[in-house]
Design a protein around this motif. Structure first.
Motif, PDB file in Angstrom:
ATOM      1  N   ARG B 213     -20.482   5.090  -0.422  1.00  0.00           N
ATOM      2  CA  ARG B 213     -21.921   5.244  -0.254  1.00  0.00           C
ATOM      3  C   ARG B 213     -22.452   4.421   0.908  1.00  0.00           C
ATOM      4  NH1 ARG B 213     -23.466   4.694  -5.981  1.00  0.00           N
ATOM      5  NH2 ARG B 213     -23.052   2.551  -5.396  1.00  0.00           N
ATOM      6  N   GLU B 214     -22.062   3.149   0.954  1.00  0.00           N
ATOM      7  CA  GLU B 214     -22.674   2.237   1.910  1.00  0.00           C
ATOM      8  C   GLU B 214     -22.180   2.428   3.335  1.00  0.00           C
ATOM      9  OE1 GLU B 214     -22.458  -1.861   0.775  1.00  0.00           O
ATOM     10  OE2 GLU B 214     -23.182  -1.333  -1.246  1.00  0.00           O
ATOM     11  N   PHE B 215     -20.880   2.576   3.462  1.00  0.00           N
ATOM     12  CA  PHE B 215     -20.310   2.680   4.808  1.00  0.00           C
ATOM     13  C   PHE B 215     -20.174   4.135   5.245  1.00  0.00           C
ATOM     14  CE2 PHE B 215     -18.980  -1.320   3.091  1.00  0.00           C
ATOM     15  CZ  PHE B 215     -19.061  -2.217   4.143  1.00  0.00           C
ATOM     16  N   GLY B 216     -20.413   5.058   4.333  1.00  0.00           N
ATOM     17  CA  GLY B 216     -20.237   6.466   4.659  1.00  0.00           C
ATOM     18  C   GLY B 216     -18.792   6.819   4.921  1.00  0.00           C
ATOM     19  N   THR B 217     -17.891   6.027   4.378  1.00  0.00           N
ATOM     20  CA  THR B 217     -16.468   6.293   4.568  1.00  0.00           C
ATOM     21  C   THR B 217     -16.043   7.480   3.704  1.00  0.00           C
ATOM     22  OG1 THR B 217     -16.203   3.922   4.757  1.00  0.00           O
ATOM     23  CG2 THR B 217     -14.196   5.224   4.541  1.00  0.00           C
ATOM     24  N   ALA B 218     -15.398   8.428   4.340  1.00  0.00           N
ATOM     25  CA  ALA B 218     -14.855   9.533   3.554  1.00  0.00           C
ATOM     26  C   ALA B 218     -13.629   9.023   2.796  1.00  0.00           C
ATOM     27  CB  ALA B 218     -14.466  10.685   4.460  1.00  0.00           C
ATOM     28  N   ILE B 219     -13.440   9.524   1.580  1.00  0.00           N
ATOM     29  CA  ILE B 219     -12.326   9.050   0.769  1.00  0.00           C
ATOM     30  C   ILE B 219     -11.499  10.224   0.293  1.00  0.00           C
ATOM     31  CG2 ILE B 219     -11.733   7.963  -1.453  1.00  0.00           C
ATOM     32  CD1 ILE B 219     -14.009   6.043  -1.057  1.00  0.00           C
ATOM     33  N   VAL B 220     -10.183  10.093   0.438  1.00  0.00           N
ATOM     34  CA  VAL B 220      -9.281  11.021  -0.240  1.00  0.00           C
ATOM     35  C   VAL B 220      -8.617  10.220  -1.341  1.00  0.00           C
ATOM     36  CG1 VAL B 220      -7.195  12.413  -0.063  1.00  0.00           C
ATOM     37  CG2 VAL B 220      -8.891  12.486   1.755  1.00  0.00           C
ATOM     38  N   LEU B 221      -8.924  10.558  -2.584  1.00  0.00           N
ATOM     39  CA  LEU B 221      -8.405   9.800  -3.716  1.00  0.00           C
ATOM     40  C   LEU B 221      -7.335  10.622  -4.414  1.00  0.00           C
ATOM     41  CD1 LEU B 221      -8.698   7.314  -5.621  1.00  0.00           C
ATOM     42  CD2 LEU B 221     -10.277   8.709  -6.951  1.00  0.00           C
ATOM     43  N   ILE B 222      -6.140  10.072  -4.447  1.00  0.00           N
ATOM     44  CA  ILE B 222      -5.035  10.772  -5.097  1.00  0.00           C
ATOM     45  C   ILE B 222      -4.810  10.142  -6.449  1.00  0.00           C
ATOM     46  CG2 ILE B 222      -2.570  11.229  -4.945  1.00  0.00           C
ATOM     47  CD1 ILE B 222      -3.066  11.131  -1.880  1.00  0.00           C
ATOM     48  N   SER B 223      -4.750  10.949  -7.488  1.00  0.00           N
ATOM     49  CA  SER B 223      -4.555  10.385  -8.810  1.00  0.00           C
ATOM     50  C   SER B 223      -4.001  11.441  -9.747  1.00  0.00           C
ATOM     51  CB  SER B 223      -5.870   9.850  -9.356  1.00  0.00           C
ATOM     52  OG  SER B 223      -5.660   9.262 -10.605  1.00  0.00           O
ATOM     53  N   HIS B 224      -3.340  10.970 -10.776  1.00  0.00           N
ATOM     54  CA  HIS B 224      -2.927  11.905 -11.817  1.00  0.00           C
ATOM     55  C   HIS B 224      -3.963  11.897 -12.930  1.00  0.00           C
ATOM     56  CE1 HIS B 224      -1.789   8.018 -13.342  1.00  0.00           C
ATOM     57  NE2 HIS B 224      -1.849   8.551 -14.537  1.00  0.00           N
ATOM     58  N   ASP B 225      -4.930  10.981 -12.825  1.00  0.00           N
ATOM     59  CA  ASP B 225      -5.876  10.765 -13.900  1.00  0.00           C
ATOM     60  C   ASP B 225      -7.190  11.473 -13.586  1.00  0.00           C
ATOM     61  OD1 ASP B 225      -7.681   9.813 -15.751  1.00  0.00           O
ATOM     62  OD2 ASP B 225      -6.864   7.789 -15.755  1.00  0.00           O
ATOM     63  N   LEU B 226      -7.484  12.506 -14.371  1.00  0.00           N
ATOM     64  CA  LEU B 226      -8.685  13.288 -14.106  1.00  0.00           C
ATOM     65  C   LEU B 226      -9.940  12.456 -14.279  1.00  0.00           C
ATOM     66  CD1 LEU B 226      -7.523  16.397 -16.077  1.00  0.00           C
ATOM     67  CD2 LEU B 226      -7.891  16.296 -13.617  1.00  0.00           C
ATOM     68  N   GLY B 227      -9.890  11.473 -15.154  1.00  0.00           N
ATOM     69  CA  GLY B 227     -11.054  10.625 -15.386  1.00  0.00           C
ATOM     70  C   GLY B 227     -11.411   9.837 -14.138  1.00  0.00           C
ATOM     71  N   VAL B 228     -10.380   9.344 -13.457  1.00  0.00           N
ATOM     72  CA  VAL B 228     -10.588   8.568 -12.236  1.00  0.00           C
ATOM     73  C   VAL B 228     -11.251   9.436 -11.175  1.00  0.00           C
ATOM     74  CG1 VAL B 228      -9.335   7.509 -10.327  1.00  0.00           C
ATOM     75  CG2 VAL B 228      -8.738   6.926 -12.670  1.00  0.00           C
ATOM     76  N   ILE B 229     -10.765  10.661 -11.059  1.00  0.00           N
ATOM     77  CA  ILE B 229     -11.312  11.591 -10.074  1.00  0.00           C
ATOM     78  C   ILE B 229     -12.767  11.930 -10.414  1.00  0.00           C
ATOM     79  CG2 ILE B 229     -11.094  13.950  -9.201  1.00  0.00           C
ATOM     80  CD1 ILE B 229      -8.694  12.605  -8.284  1.00  0.00           C
ATOM     81  N   ALA B 230     -13.013  12.138 -11.713  1.00  0.00           N
ATOM     82  CA  ALA B 230     -14.321  12.628 -12.138  1.00  0.00           C
ATOM     83  C   ALA B 230     -15.448  11.711 -11.700  1.00  0.00           C
ATOM     84  CB  ALA B 230     -14.343  12.790 -13.654  1.00  0.00           C
ATOM     85  N   GLY B 231     -15.218  10.398 -11.778  1.00  0.00           N
ATOM     86  CA  GLY B 231     -16.295   9.483 -11.482  1.00  0.00           C
ATOM     87  C   GLY B 231     -16.607   9.375 -10.007  1.00  0.00           C
ATOM     88  N   LEU B 232     -15.597   9.534  -9.172  1.00  0.00           N
ATOM     89  CA  LEU B 232     -15.743   9.188  -7.764  1.00  0.00           C
ATOM     90  C   LEU B 232     -15.905  10.399  -6.855  1.00  0.00           C
ATOM     91  CD1 LEU B 232     -15.625   6.692  -5.888  1.00  0.00           C
ATOM     92  CD2 LEU B 232     -13.192   7.124  -5.655  1.00  0.00           C
ATOM     93  N   CYS B 233     -15.229  11.482  -7.187  1.00  0.00           N
ATOM     94  CA  CYS B 233     -15.082  12.554  -6.211  1.00  0.00           C
ATOM     95  C   CYS B 233     -16.067  13.679  -6.446  1.00  0.00           C
ATOM     96  CB  CYS B 233     -13.669  13.110  -6.256  1.00  0.00           C
ATOM     97  SG  CYS B 233     -12.470  11.845  -5.896  1.00  0.00           S
TER      98      CYS B 233
END
Lengths: 293, 735
Positions: B213-233
Motif C-alpha cells: 500500500r505505502e510504497f506501491g510495490t507490486a507483489i507476487v506472493l507464492i503460497s500453498h496456503d489459500l488463506g495467506v493469499i486471500a488476505g493480501l492478493c
C-alpha cells in the motif's frame, strides 16, 4: 540475492544437452580410470610369478646397476636384482598392508566411535577425548616411534600404523551416528520397542555407512603411501623383501642410476592416484545430490 | 485487511508481463516441463497470488522471472517483460541491475537466505551500494530506518547483529528490509511465511500488505496456503502441473472456483469459519499430480477430476469465462458450475461418493477392509472400559451436545500429572552454571479412551517434547505418566517395552521417519516380530498386505523402498507401522504439516476412518488450528511449556478464555478474500520469550494486554471456568 549469476545465457546460445553416456563419463570417468589402475595392480600382485622370469631376490652382482634393457626392462639395482621383478612382487606387500591397516583400523574405529555416540555420557567423553589425544600426534611420527620401539618387520609396522589409524574413523563414525540417532526413524524404532543393540545394527549403522566407505576407499592410498614412507625410513620390511618404499630408499643416492628409485616411485604414485580417483567416484555415487546432476 | 486493492479498480500499466513462459529441466530421466506455457501480468502496485501444490511449477516460475535458474533448468521459450524491457535478452550486468533494484525476492527459509557470517549491516548496505544509488553512510542510515519500518525494535542495535541472533520471524523482516532496500517495483515472495508460526505469519502478512500500500510495490506472493493469499492478493493464479489452470480475482476464485483443481484446493482445507461437526470428512481428491515426465495428453487434471467429462481427453485452453476470470476447464467453459449433486452435498456428508472423490469410507472394497480388521480385533480393553473394537460403538458425532448428561469418554487412557522436562544447554564457560531449556514445565493432560485430544502451540512451546515424554523417547525429570494404569514416567526401558504395543506414534517428517535402507515389508514386520504378533513368513506377509490395505496402499508394494513413494504415501506407511501392533493410543506429532493440502485432507480422512474402525485414541499435535479443531474432541493449548487452556474443541474456538488462545485463533487466515478483508484482526506483538529464562508468574504476561502486577508474581492455576473448560489466567475471559 544478488550473488546469483548464470552468465550471459540467452535463449539462442544454449549449450547442447548432454547425452546419458556423456553424463556418465563426466561423473564416473575418472573413477573408472582409478578402478582400472587398481584392478591392474591386483592382477599383477596375484600373477607376478608368471609375468617375469626373474625372482625378486635373485642376486647377481655381475649385473649390478644396469640401465633398462631388453633383458632387464627396468634395469637392475645395486645387488643386480631385476627392478621390474621387485616392482611386481612389491605390489603384494603394498596392497596387503594397505588393506589390512585400513580395514582393521576402520572396523575398530567405527565400533569405538559408534558405541561412544550411542552410549553418550561419560563413556562418550572418555572415548572421544582418547581419540583426540591420539589425533594430537603427527601420525607418521607416532607410527615411527611405535614401529621403532616394536622393532623392524611388516607385522610390527602394521601394528604401529593401526594405533594411529583408527581415530579418524572413530571421529567420523561418532559424528555419523550422532546425526542418525536423532532422526525420526530411530525414534520410531524406539517406539516400536526395539532394543538398543538392534537399533544400532539394523537402523543406525546401515544409514551411517556411506561416508565410511568413502573414507575407506580414499584412505587406502594414504595407508599405502604411509607404509612405503615407513619402509623408506628403514622401518617397514626386513630386507631383502621387495617393497616400493625401501626400493626408493635404496635408489635415493644413485642419481646416475635413476631407474632404481624412479620406477617404484611411479608405482606408489599410480596406486595412490588410483585409490583417490576411485574414492571420489564412490563419494559421488553415494551422494544422492551429486548423483542427480 | 485492505479496503480496496490498487490495480483492481483502474487498470494500470503492467510492471511485469509474462507470456507463454516455458521452463524445462533436462534431467537424466528426460525433460521435465516445470513451467509449461504460463502467461500473466502484474500491474503496478498490484498483489498477485500464485497457488498450487509442490511440483506445480510456482517456485520455478518465480525463479524464471529473475533468471535465477541453474543447470539443468532452462527457459526454453516465452517472453518476460519487466517495465517494458525484455528480461530474457538482458546481459549479465543488466540482470544484476534488475535484481535487487527492479525486482527483489524474499525466500521461504529465513534461516538460509541470510549469510550467517556477515552482520546485517554489511548485507543490507551491500544491497544498496551494489546499485550505486547510495554511499556507505547514507546506506547505513537508510538501513536502520528500513529495519525500523519492518517492525524491528531497536534497529540501531539490530543492524550490527548477526542473523543467528534473530528468530525466524525477525530474520524474515530483515530479508524483507533487504528486498525493499532499493525500492523495487516488484517484490516476489516465495512462501515467505511457510516456515513461521501463525502469529508471526500474521505479522509478516500485515507488513507485506503495508509495503504494497505505502510504497506501491507490486507483489507476487507464492503460497500453498489459500488463506495467506486471500488476505493480501487481489488476483490469484492457480497452477497445476506446470500450467495456469485458473486466473481471477481472489474473491471469485476462492468463493466460486471455476476449475476442479481450485475447487479441490478450496474444499480440502478445514476452515475456522465453518462448523466442522456437520461432517468430519474433508474433500480430498484421489491420486497425485501427473508424472512430470509424461503428462497426460488431455486435461492434466482429468485423471483425478470428479467432474470429468468425455471432452477432457482434449487439452483445454485457458479461456475467459467471466469478467477477468479465466479457467482451463471444459466443464466450466461450457457454463456449468462446480457443485456436487444435491443428494450428496460434499461439505456436509461423509458419503459424497462421486467418481474420484476420496471422501474416505466411500471407496469400493471398504467392506472388505472392515472385515479384515474385525477378523483381528483390537486387544481387549481393561475391565471397566467399553469395548471400542466395533466401529459403531464409538459416537461418531463426538456428542458435543451430549456433554453434561454423561461424560462420553469415561475411562482415562492416559493421565499426565505435573510433567517436567528441562534440557541442559552446553555451558558458556567452565565455571558458569548450567542453563536449562524449560521445554515442558508442569503439564497436566488427560486423554480418555476413544477421544482425540488436539495439542496446539507455536514452535518451541514444548508440544513435540511432550509427545516424546509420553512415549518415553525422553525421560521426564519429574511428574507422572499413567498409561492404562501403569506408571511409566520413570519406568525402565525393559518395563516399557511390552507396553509399547499399545502406545504408538506417527511422526512429522515422512522422509525422516522411515529407514530408507529398509523395504516397506521390513519396516512393517519389525514391530510384528518384536512383539511376537506374527512369526512365520507367511503370517507376516499376510499381515503386511493387510496393513497396507488398511492405509489404502497397494498390498503388493511391500518389496519397494520408501523413496519410491510420495510424501503422502510415506505417511501412510508410517501410520501402517504404528497400526501393526494394534495399539489403542496413537500420538501423532504434526502428521500432516509436511504435506500438500490435498494430501493433508487424505491423511486426515484416513486417520478419522481408522479411529472409527479400530477405536483408536489420538493425541494429535499440530500448529494448524483449523486442522486441530476439525479433528479434535478436546483441545489443549500450550504456551512456553505450560498449558494455557483446555476445552472441548467447539467451546475453545467459540469462546476462548485465555488471551493467548484468542490471539492464536485470530491469526489464522481464512481462505475467503471477502471475509479476510473485513476481518478485524487482533495483533499479537512480539515473539515468544526464551524458554531458557521464562517470565516469572504467568508466562504469557510479557505479551498480554491484560497483564497486571499479579501476573508477574503468581503463576495462574489451570482452573475450570466453565464445564470442562479450563484456563490458566488470572483474568480468564476478560479479554
Amino acid at each position: 540475492m544478488t550473488a546469483f549469476d548464470q552468465g550471459s545465457v540467452t535463449l539462442a546460445t544454449f549449450a547442447p544437452v548432454r547425452s546419458k553416456g556423456q553424463r556418465w563419463r563426466r561423473r564416473y570417468g575418472v573413477a573408472a580410470i582409478g578402478a582400472t589402475i587398481i584392478l591392474v595392480w591386483f592382477v599383477i600382485a596375484l600373477a607376478c610369478p608368471y609375468l617375469t622370469r626373474y625372482g625378486p631376490d635373485a642376486v647377481d652382482v655381475s649385473l649390478r646397476l644396469r640401465p633398462p634393457s631388453a633383458a632387464h626392462w627396468l634395469g637392475t639395482d645395486e645387488l643386480g636384482r631385476d627392478v621390474f621383478a621387485r616392482l611386481l612382487y612389491g605390489s603384494r606387500i603394498s596392497l596387503f598392508t594397505g588393506f589390512v591397516v585400513v580395514l582393521l583400523g576402520a572396523a575398530f574405529g567405527t565400533l569405538v566411535g559408534g558405541a561412544a555416540a550411542f552410549m553418550r555420557g561419560r563413556a562418550e567423553e572418555l572415548i572421544m577425548r582418547l581419540t583426540d589425544l591420539v589425533l594430537c600426534f603427527p601420525p607418521i611420527i607416532l607410527a615411527l616411534a611405535i614401529a621403532a620401539a616394536l622393532g623392524i618387520g611388516t607385522t610390527n609396522t602394521i601394528i604401529a600404523m593401526l594405533v594411529v589409524w583408527w581415530p579418524k574413523f572413530a571421529r567420523l563414525a561418532h559424528s555419523l551416528v550422532l546425526v542418525q540417532r536423532s532422526q525420526e526413524y530411530v525414534e520410531a524404532a524406539v517406539v516400536i520397542g526395539l532394543k538398543p543393540a538392534r537399533i544400532l545394527a539394523r537402523h543406525i549403522i546401515p544409514n551411517a555407512v556411506g561416508p565410511l566407505i568413502v573414507l575407506v576407499t580414499l584412505d587406502l592410498g594414504n595407508a599405502i603411501i604411509t607404509f612405503a614412507g615407513l619402509s623408506f625410513l628403514g622401518l617397514g620390511v626386513v630386507p631383502p623383501t621387495p617393497e616400493w618404499g625401501s626400493m626408493v630408499a635404496e635408489g635415493r643416492e644413485l642419481v646416475e642410476q635413476w631407474w632404481v628409485a624412479a620406477f617404484p616411485g611411479f608405482a606408489i604414485l599410480s596406486v595412490v592416484l588410483g585409490f583417490n580417483f576411485l574414492g571420489d567416484g564412490v563419494r559421488d555415487w553415494l551422494d544422492p545430490k551429486a548423483r542427480q546432476r | 485487511m485492505r479496503a480496496a486493492a490498487p490495480g483492481r479498480t483502474a487498470p494500470t500499466p503492467a510492471v511485469l508481463a509474462v507470456s507463454d513462459l516455458r521452463t524445462q529441466f533436462f534431467t537424466d530421466a528426460g525433460v521435465v516441463r516445470a513451467v509449461d506455457g504460463v502467461s500473466f501480468t502484474v500491474g503496478a502496485g498490484e498483489a498477485l497470488g500464485i497457488v498450487g501444490e509442490s511440483g506445480s511449477g510456482k517456485s520455478v516460475t518465480a525463479q524464471s522471472l529473475m533468471r535465477l535458474l541453474e543447470e539443468p533448468a532452462r527457459i526454453v521459450s516465452g517472453r518476460i517483460h519487466f517495465q517494458g524491457r525484455d528480461v530474457l535478452a538482458m546481459t549479465p550486468s543488466e540482470l544484476r541491475k534488475l535484481r535487487g533494484a527492479g525486482m527483489a525476492m524474499v525466500f521461504q527459509d529465513p534461516m538460509t537466505s541470510l549469510n550467517p557470517v556477515l552482520r546485517i549491516a554489511r548485507q543490507l548496505v551491500e544491497t544498496m551500494m551494489a546499485h550505486g544509488s547510495f554511499g556507505e553512510g547514507e546506506a547505513t542510515r537508510r538501513g536502520v530506518k528500513l529495519l525500523g519500518r519492518m517492525g524491528i525494535t531497536t534497529p540501531e542495535r539490530a543492524i550490527n547483529s548477526y542473523p543467528h541472533q534473530f528468530s525466524g520471524g525477525m530474520r524474515q523482516r530483515v530479508a524483507l528490509a533487504m528486498g525493499m532496500s532499493n525500492e523495487p517495483a516488484l517484490l516476489i515472495a516465495d512462501e515467505p511465511t511457510t516456515a513461521l508460526d501463525v502469529t508471526i505469519q500474521a505479522q509478516i502478512l500485515e507488513l507485506l500488505s503495508e509495503l504494497n500500500r505505502e510504497f506501491g510495490t507490486a507483489i507476487v506472493l507464492i503460497s500453498h496456503d489459500l488463506g495467506v493469499i486471500a488476505g493480501l492478493c487481489s488476483r490469484v493464479l492457480v497452477m497445476y502441473a506446470g500450467e495456469v489452470v485458473e486466473e481471477g480475482s481472489a474473491e471469485a476464485v476462492l468463493s466460486d472456483p471455476k476449475h476442479p483443481y481450485s475447487w479441490a484446493l478450496v474444499n480440502a482445507v478445514p476452515r475456522l469459519d465453518r462448523d466442522p461437526t456437520a461432517g468430519k470428512r474433508l474433500t480430498a481428491i484421489e491420486g497425485a499430480p501427473p508424472d512430470p515426465l509424461s503428462e497426460p495428453p488431455g486435461c492434466r487434471f482429468a485423471p483425478r477430476c470428479p467432474f470429468r467429462i468425455e471432452r477432457c481427453s482434449d487439452h483445454p485452453e485457458l479461456l475467459e469465462i467471466g469478467p477477468g476470470h479465466k479457467s482451463r476447464c471444459w466443464v466450466t467453459q461450457a457454463g456449468a458450475s462446480l457443485e456436487l449433486p444435491a443428494t450428496a452435498p460434499l461439505s456436509t456428508s461423509p458419503v459424497a461418493g462421486e467418481v474420484g472423490l476420496a471422501t474416505e469410507g466411500s471407496e469400493p472394497g471398504e467392506g472388505g477392509i472392515v472385515a479384515l480388521v474385525r477378523s483381528s480385533p483390537p486387544r481387549p480393553i481393561s475391565p471397566s472400559g467399553r469395548a471400542f473394537g466395533a466401529p459403531k460403538e464409538r459416537p461418531t458425532d463426538l456428542s458435543h451436545e451430549g456433554r453434561g448428561e454423561e461424560p462420553p469418554f469415561p475411562t482415562p487412557l492416559l493421565e499426565v500429572r505435573g510433567l517436567v522436562k528441562h534440557f541442559a544447554l552446553p555451558k558458556r564457560g567452565f565455571f558458569e552454571p548450567h542453563r536449562y531449556v524449560h521445554a515442558v514445565d508442569g503439564v497436566d493432560l488427560t486423554v480418555k479412551r476413544g477421544e482425540t485430544v488436539g495439542l496446539v502451540g507455536e514452535s518451541g512451546c514444548g508440544k513435540s517434547t511432550l509427545a516424546r515424554l509420553i512415549l518415553r523417547i525422553h525421560r521426564p525429570d519429574s511428574g507422572s505418566i499413567l498409561f492404562e494404569g501403569n506408571e511409566i514416567a520413570q519406568a525402565l526401558p525393559g518395563t516399557i517395552r511390552p507396553l509399547r504395543r499399545h502406545l504408538q506414534m506417527v511422526f512429522q517428517d515422512p522422509y525422516a521417519s522411515l529407514n530408507s535402507r529398509m523395504t516397506v515389508e521390513q519396516i512393517l514386520d519389525e514391530p510384528l516380530r518384536v512383539h511376537g504378533l506374527a512369526t512365520t513368513a507367511a503370517e507376516i506377509r499376510e499381515r503386511v498386505a493387510e496393513l497396507l490395505e488398511i492405509v489404502r496402499l497397494d498390498p503388493k508394494s511391500g518389496a519397494r523402498f520408501p523413496h519410491e513413494f510420495s510424501g503422502g504415501q510415506r505417511q501412510r506407511i508410517s501410520i501402517a507401522r504404528a497400526l501393526a501392533v494394534k495399539p489403542s493410543f496413537i500420538v501423532a506429532d504434526e502428521p500432516i504439516s509436511a504435506l500438500d493440502v490435498n494430501i493433508q485432507a487424505q491423511i486426515l480422512n484416513l486417520m478419522l476412518r481408522l479411529q472409527e474402525e479400530l477405536g483408536l485414541t489420538y493425541l494429535f499435535i499440530a500448529h494448524d488450528l483449523a486442522v486441530v479443531r476439525h479433528i479434535s474432541d478436546r483441545v489443549v493449548v500450550l504456551y512456553l511449556g505450560k498449558v494455557a487452556e483446555v476445552a472441548p474443541a467447539k467451546d475453545l474456538f467459540a469462546a476462548p478464555l485465555h488471551p493467548y488462545t484468542r490471539y492464536l485463533i485470530s491469526a489464522v487466515p481464512i481462505p475467503d478474500a471477502s471475509i479476510e478483508r473485513r476481518r478485524e484482526r487482533l495483533r499479537l506483538a512480539g515473539e515468544p520469550p526464551s524458554a531458557v529464562a521464562p517470565p516469572s508468574g504467568c508466562r504469557f504476561r510479557t505479551r498480554c494486554p491484560l497483564a497486571q502486577p499479579i501476573c508477574a508474581e503468581t503463576p495462574p492455576l489451570l482452573a475450570e471456568h466453565r464445564l470442562g473448560h479450563f484456563a490458566a489466567c488470572h483474568f480468564a475471559g476478560q479479554f
